[in-house]
Design a protein around this motif. Sequence first.
Motif, PDB file in Angstrom:
ATOM      1  N   PHE A  63      -5.665   3.556   9.751  1.00 41.09           N
ATOM      2  CA  PHE A  63      -4.639   4.006   8.806  1.00 41.09           C
ATOM      3  C   PHE A  63      -4.741   5.518   8.738  1.00 41.09           C
ATOM      4  O   PHE A  63      -5.664   6.066   8.155  1.00 41.09           O
ATOM      5  N   ASP A  64      -3.806   6.201   9.363  1.00 40.98           N
ATOM      6  CA  ASP A  64      -3.915   7.656   9.469  1.00 40.98           C
ATOM      7  C   ASP A  64      -3.786   8.313   8.109  1.00 40.98           C
ATOM      8  O   ASP A  64      -2.773   8.137   7.421  1.00 40.98           O
ATOM      9  N   ALA A  74      -7.495   1.300   4.566  1.00 37.27           N
ATOM     10  CA  ALA A  74      -6.409   0.998   3.630  1.00 37.27           C
ATOM     11  C   ALA A  74      -6.450  -0.472   3.221  1.00 37.27           C
ATOM     12  O   ALA A  74      -6.593  -0.790   2.046  1.00 37.27           O
ATOM     13  N   THR A  75      -6.353  -1.379   4.198  1.00 38.72           N
ATOM     14  CA  THR A  75      -6.422  -2.805   3.870  1.00 38.72           C
ATOM     15  C   THR A  75      -7.709  -3.442   4.360  1.00 38.72           C
ATOM     16  O   THR A  75      -7.881  -4.662   4.314  1.00 38.72           O
ATOM     17  N   ILE A  83       0.817  -1.219   0.000  1.00 34.13           N
ATOM     18  CA  ILE A  83       0.000   0.000   0.000  1.00 34.13           C
ATOM     19  C   ILE A  83       0.847   1.263   0.000  1.00 34.13           C
ATOM     20  O   ILE A  83       0.642   2.169  -0.795  1.00 34.13           O
TER      21      ILE A  83
END
Lengths: 227, 485
Positions: free
Chosen positions: B284-285, B242-243, A114
């Motif tokens: 996830f910042d 994010a994930t 990511i």
Amino acid sequence: MRRQSNNPEDNLLEKLREAIKEYDEEESKRLTDLALGQGIDPLEILDTTITPLLRSMGESFEKGEVYLVELMAVARAVEASMRTLQPVLEKSAQEPKYLGKVVIGTIEGDIHDIGKNIVASLLRAAGFKVFDLGKDVPLNKFLEAAKKENADILGVSALLTTTMQKQRDLIGMLRDSGMRGRVSVMIGGAPSSEDWAEEIGADGYAPDAAEAANLAKRLISARRKER
Amino acid sequence: MKYGVKGGQYKVLSRGEVKTAHEAVLEILEEIGIKISHNETLRLLDKAGAKIDYRDKIAKIPSHLVEDCLKKTPESVRISGRNPENDLMLKGSNAFFGMGSGPSYVLDLGSGEARPGTKKDVADAAKIGDALPNIDFVMGFCFPSDVEASVTGLHEVDAMANNTEKPMLVYGYHGKDVTKDIIRIGNLIQGGLDQLKRRPIFTLYLEPASPLVFEEKYVDALLEFAKAGLPVVWTPGLGIGATSPITLAGTAIQATAESLGGNIITQLTNPGAPFICGGCSLTFDMRTTVYSYGAAEKAIADCMIAQLAHYHRIPMFGTGGVTDSKVVDGQAVGEAAESMLLATMAGQNLIHDSGYIDAGAGASFEMIVICDELAARTARVLRKTPLTVENLAVDVIKEAGIGGNFLGLKHTRDWFRREHLLTDLFDRKPRESWRRKGARNLSDRARDTAKWIIETHQANLVPGDVQKEISQVISKAQRRELARK
């Protein structure tokens, strides 16, 4: 301040700018096609519309005025526009003024990508030509790609304390093959640090994607000065 | 044998919502599936009724298979220390507290500087975990950078086993062969595989890669422990937004699907093998790209994961006592206290990562000491004392009388140690007394305790002849792994 223009060309580019700001990938592509169809120079589209917008988004991100989700959305809209622009630029013997060539990937044994993807996106958006090798990339593949593409910068990401050791190995391989002087190496990933970069002889470390783009720009100017 | 702190008071989802969430978990497994880069496992799942795409290595798992496997999964799991008094019975909403593993830097006890972790740090931290009364299990504390990387886990095991008699969780850094070595070492210490199975001193801790990817190396490791009937933790660490989905419920169900995927593989391999599910939700910042451990919303998502674990009746590996702060300051203690209390109240069973700072990038000896205190407070706050005539104390109020005083009464003497939690670490002296004692702050005092434990505490060492064999296993493994390179 929005300048009211009677020039239809300006209005078209203004519309493109708006489309990108509104994260509209389809509209960005459509307007880019339209602009090219009307004979607007692809380099002009890049220089007057896309590049300034990206720069200001990057600055806003660093100031904390916009967040990653918004930055990514703009980057995607820009990529949609670039997918149309790129082939035209390449065909028309006009060398697009890429800031430089970056080969990037997540190191062998590591499938976290990511962060690396965000960096690749921002680098492309900033004007670099990016060759993204993906994840779990064997060390010699990094070498081959750097050689083949004549890369200015090699970007290596590792998210595990076990895989980050391979960043050191890769730099060793570059040295052994005589390539070390030809390419600048930047490293990233949660367990990395400034100290680690120094320890393994990397040219730079960035703690986040925006910093990575800035670092890449600095490495490029340093390389220009050396020449 | 310890039975832990009773949690479960905090519920985000209603009963009906838990069921709805469970249905959504089944839908993920059946409609989306998991990528499992492990042909043997794909064939195993195929035989059991899953739909396999061998080209893309994706297994779609029907709900009947999920539920069959849940039926086989033991509801309670015993993890053991070298000393049986330290054994933990994981069941329902009972909570235990422990350390973490993996951070690449350590806050040096002398200089306070961040420096790379070493095997000695693993040993010292294990001593601290062993000595502190409210730490129930020990993990590696940091990534030892001064040992051969391909056998890190074995060096962690070596350092821990000689410095603690509490249960040890080992991060599964490596694949099949090194995992077999961990079992070998466990057999040596306990006196054989049967003894190790009955009282497992090692639990393997593994993570899938979110979203929905099981890598070959880690499935190999899972299978070794499953075949041996030894306990395994299969827990995803998800980056919210994010994930995993940006919504906390979406994160919770994805985590549960990924975790249950590991259970299905375990139960098909060895029905009834001990399995501990999990999920560690990390914000996830969107400004710094850091996977945050200290975010307020972590507790909510992790609570939903815990509720699903209770619904499935399997023990859960959770997280608490953690912080994003780079130093042991107010942010660190604030985030650690809140996360520990809420994880316990959510009914998570193995609450790990005491000692983590900087979102898991760093490790602090002082934080282990502080987390021990936080665990004591948490246990005290959640301990329910039944209402009796004696503790309603109407007679005692009569005895003290109107305008009277309770200090001298027998009732006060009898109950004081039960009712008041006495602490050293969090200071309560009047200002002048505190000033005369050096005006020290919390992290100073925690540091003193950490140093003192390292200097004076020694667990029973592994017997010399066993240690010799362990060292041989490690050198043999090291030679083997280096030859591979």
